[in-house]
Design an enzyme around this catalytic site. Structure first.
Site, PDB file in Angstrom:
ATOM      1  N   GLU A 103       5.102  42.469  -2.989  1.00  0.00           N
ATOM      2  CA  GLU A 103       4.249  41.818  -4.000  1.00  0.00           C
ATOM      3  C   GLU A 103       2.784  41.815  -3.583  1.00  0.00           C
ATOM      4  OE1 GLU A 103       3.422  37.741  -4.039  1.00  0.00           O
ATOM      5  OE2 GLU A 103       5.191  37.189  -2.876  1.00  0.00           O
ATOM      6  N   LYS A 120       9.006  27.234   0.903  1.00  0.00           N
ATOM      7  CA  LYS A 120       8.229  26.217   1.616  1.00  0.00           C
ATOM      8  C   LYS A 120       8.603  24.849   1.101  1.00  0.00           C
ATOM      9  CE  LYS A 120       3.975  28.444   3.025  1.00  0.00           C
ATOM     10  NZ  LYS A 120       3.395  29.555   2.274  1.00  0.00           N
TER      11      LYS A 120
HETATM   12  N1  PSU Z   1       5.190  30.967  -1.658  1.00  0.00           N
HETATM   13  C1  PSU Z   1       4.672  31.332  -0.480  1.00  0.00           C
HETATM   14  N2  PSU Z   1       3.690  32.299  -0.460  1.00  0.00           N
HETATM   15  C2  PSU Z   1       3.244  32.900  -1.602  1.00  0.00           C
HETATM   16  C3  PSU Z   1       3.839  32.501  -2.857  1.00  0.00           C
HETATM   17  C4  PSU Z   1       4.792  31.544  -2.829  1.00  0.00           C
HETATM   18  O1  PSU Z   1       5.068  30.815   0.545  1.00  0.00           O
HETATM   19  O2  PSU Z   1       2.342  33.754  -1.542  1.00  0.00           O
HETATM   20  C5  PSU Z   1       3.363  33.177  -4.136  1.00  0.00           C
HETATM   21  C6  PSU Z   1       4.387  34.258  -4.551  1.00  0.00           C
HETATM   22  O3  PSU Z   1       3.682  35.328  -5.143  1.00  0.00           O
HETATM   23  C7  PSU Z   1       5.222  33.543  -5.598  1.00  0.00           C
HETATM   24  C8  PSU Z   1       4.160  32.691  -6.266  1.00  0.00           C
HETATM   25  O4  PSU Z   1       5.867  34.410  -6.506  1.00  0.00           O
HETATM   26  O5  PSU Z   1       3.348  32.224  -5.205  1.00  0.00           O
HETATM   27  C9  PSU Z   1       4.754  31.545  -7.053  1.00  0.00           C
HETATM   28  O6  PSU Z   1       3.760  30.955  -7.825  1.00  0.00           O
HETATM   29  P1  PSU Z   1       4.158  29.881  -8.953  1.00  0.00           P
HETATM   30  O7  PSU Z   1       4.680  28.695  -8.204  1.00  0.00           O
HETATM   31  O8  PSU Z   1       2.878  29.601  -9.666  1.00  0.00           O
HETATM   32  O9  PSU Z   1       5.178  30.535  -9.830  1.00  0.00           O
END
Ligand code: PSU
Ligand code: MN
Length: 302
Positions: A22, A157
């Site tokens: 990603e 996390k």
């Molecule tokens: N969790 C992490 N590192 C990240 C992300 C999540 O520990 O970089 C990023 C990933 O790209 C994940 C996104 O798909 O955040 C999720 O965002 P949201 O909660 O807005 O869907």
């Protein structure tokens, strides 16, 4: 609309193992220049295992699998100025010919369109703490419910509600594999207090699980939870204090919507100093290694 690099196109056509990566992690997940260094190192890890890396992003409106080094640099330097693109953001970027950094959800979409079945990242999004009132549930979970791509991650996390995230995945029928562990990992930490139902110990066993999932007609993704290697593990209690502080700061700053996750990631980085970034980099590289090994086994089974 879909655009694959020549290398990725050739690898898919000839059944070689390919691993998707990603780009939100590049633009929004880590500071420059560590983000660029990590993105390059992760690709190298995958190549060393004999697989082909396909870092995904939206480039000038194209859903791209296998961006170039200069495109990677653009996403790394642009940082938060690059739009974070989850499923619902893709049409805006495609229609206007813009660039975007893809989340787990949108990278799964691109991988599936391209014919890539294995994807490595750091951590997936999930159900946020307090979601019972905010309804903040990452689109990553909904994507895992409907798109047949395996995601190797170090769990989620604890900025999230790990228990509710696992409940959600269960409801939508997404298999959660513990790779060489029975504990569901919490990103920085090897355990979270939650267990997984299915422990598998080798890339071949994981590849067989993927074949079984998709062979019976399921269209769901699969979570392969791979704990951070022991030398980089951070105790859960140590991270918990920092995370509580980050959540409090987000509340005070009234951060909403898709800004929530990047805000928390950046705040944790600041509060914990270099330790958490080092752990982050190492776990991503280890996920890439395991993903490449699984992709290799899967390509030999098919
Ligand atoms: N969790 C992490 N590192 C990240 C992300 C999540 O520990 O970089 C990023 C990933 O790209 C994940 C996104 O798909 O955040 C999720 O965002 P949201 O909660 O807005 O869907
Ligand atoms: Mn959200």
């Amino acid at each position: 609309m879909l655009s694959c690099s020549a290398e990725v196109k050739e690898a898919i056509a000839s059944g070689k193992p390919v691993v998707a990566l990603e780009s939100t992690i590049i633009s929004h997940g880590m500071p420059y220049p560590q983000n660029l260094e990590t993105a390059l190192r992760v690709e190298q890890v995958i190549r060393t295992e004999g697989a082909v890396p396909a870092t995904c992003a939206v480039i000038r409106g194209g859903l791209t699998a296998g961006i170039s080094v200069s495109e990677m640099e653009l996403l790394a330097q642009g940082g938060p100025q690059i739009p974070k693109a989850s499923r619902r953001d893709l049409p805006f970027l495609v229609a206007s010919g813009s660039n975007g950094a893809t989340t787990v959800a949108s990278t799964m979409i691109i991988a599936h369109l391209a014919g890539i079945r294995v994807f490595a990242t750091g951590g997936i999004g999930g159900v946020h703490r307090g979601a019972t009132t905010t309804m903040d549930v990452s689109a990553d979970l909904q994507e895992l419910a409907q798109t047949p791509v395996a995601v190797v991650c170090a769990g989620v996390k604890s900025i999230l509600d790990i228990g509710l995230t696992l409940e959600y995945l269960e409801t939508f029928g997404v298999p959660v594999v513990g790779y060489q562990t029975s504990d569901f990992p919490a990103f920085f930490s090897r355990d979270s207090g939650f267990k997984v139902d299915g422990r598998l110990d080798t890339p071949l066993e994981v590849a067989k699980l993927l074949q079984a999932t998709w062979g019976m007609g399921s269209r769901s993704g699969v979570v392969i939870a791979n704990p951070v290697p022991q030398p980089y593990h951070q105790p859960y209690e140590k991270m918990e204090g920092i995370i509580e502080q980050a959540l409090e700061d987000a509340n005070k700053a009234e951060v909403k919507g898709k800004a929530v996750t990047p805000f928390l990631l950046a705040r944790i980085e600041q509060l914990s100093g270099g330790d958490s970034l080092k752990t982050n980099v190492e776990l991503v590289c280890h996920n890439a290694l395991v993903a490449a090994q699984v992709a290799l086994q899967l390509s030999q089974l098919s």
